[in-house]
Design an enzyme around this catalytic site. Structure first.
Site, PDB file in Angstrom:
ATOM      1  N   HIS A 147       0.841  -1.184   0.000  1.00 37.85           N
ATOM      2  CA  HIS A 147       0.000   0.000   0.000  1.00 37.85           C
ATOM      3  C   HIS A 147       0.880   1.239   0.000  1.00 37.85           C
ATOM      4  CE1 HIS A 147       0.989  -0.643   4.242  1.00 37.85           C
ATOM      5  NE2 HIS A 147       0.919   0.678   4.341  1.00 37.85           N
TER       6      HIS A 147
ATOM      7  N   HIS B   4       5.752   6.376  -0.950  1.00 40.14           N
ATOM      8  CA  HIS B   4       6.559   5.195  -1.215  1.00 40.14           C
ATOM      9  C   HIS B   4       5.737   3.928  -1.022  1.00 40.14           C
ATOM     10  CE1 HIS B   4       6.692   5.554   3.148  1.00 40.14           C
ATOM     11  NE2 HIS B   4       6.934   4.239   3.173  1.00 40.14           N
TER      12      HIS B   4
END
Length: 173
Positions: free
Chosen positions: A40, A110
């Site tokens: 995620h 990220h």
């Protein structure tokens, strides 16, 4: 229980990235590789929460009318024993800010793919430095809860928040 909002990459991207990471795993046999079903891109981290309904209501208002960003993964980096892929988008920062990112520290979009007990071996980041995914449109944000288990943390979706998909070139009105 911890709460955070996130974007989950689509299955086809996960399959492609999983193939790429498979070639790197032998270089770091002690790394804890994050399974694709846990990948995620965190937008906002809310910490410990007893009551989720307040956060659901807040996010529903904060994300109303937010445009669906086009994202791509590109390059790699490391921090605090984490190997990650960079996430790039013209509108991701605005979406993350609406979801509460950046209040405590600068937002670094990220996708974490591995954790190590010591420094991340440089060859892992180098092995992903030229990685570029196909772009995709994130059509929703999810509110996730993270619960501790004997084998690590277990993530589950609490609520889904659709984003506004707009035709190319159309600004919000």
């Amino acid at each position: 229980m911890l709460l955070f909002s996130a974007i989950v990459p689509p299955a086809q991207l996960a399959e492609s990235l999983e193939l790429r990471l498979g070639a790197l795993r032998p270089q770091a046999p002690d790394a804890r590789w994050t399974p694709p079903d846990r990948w995620h891109i965190t937008l906002g981290f809310y910490g410990e929460a007893e009551e989720t309904e307040t956060r659901v209501d807040w996010l529903r208002k904060a994300l109303a009318g937010q445009p669906a960003p086009v994202l791509r993964l590109e390059g790699a980096g490391t921090f605090s024993r984490v190997l990650y892929l960079g996430v790039y988008s013209e509108s991701l920062i605005a979406l993350a800010t609406a979801a509460g990112a950046g209040a405590e520290r600068p937002y670094l979009p990220h996708l974490a793919v591995a954790r190590t007990t010591g420094d991340v071996p440089a060859e892992l980041a180098q092995g992903l430095s030229r990685y570029v995914s196909e772009p995709w449109t994130a059509i929703e944000v999810v509110l996730m809860r993270s619960d501790p288990t004997p084998t690590g943390r277990r993530y589950s979706v609490v609520e889904r928040f659709p984003l506004e998909v707009r035709p190319a070139g159309q600004a919000s009105g």
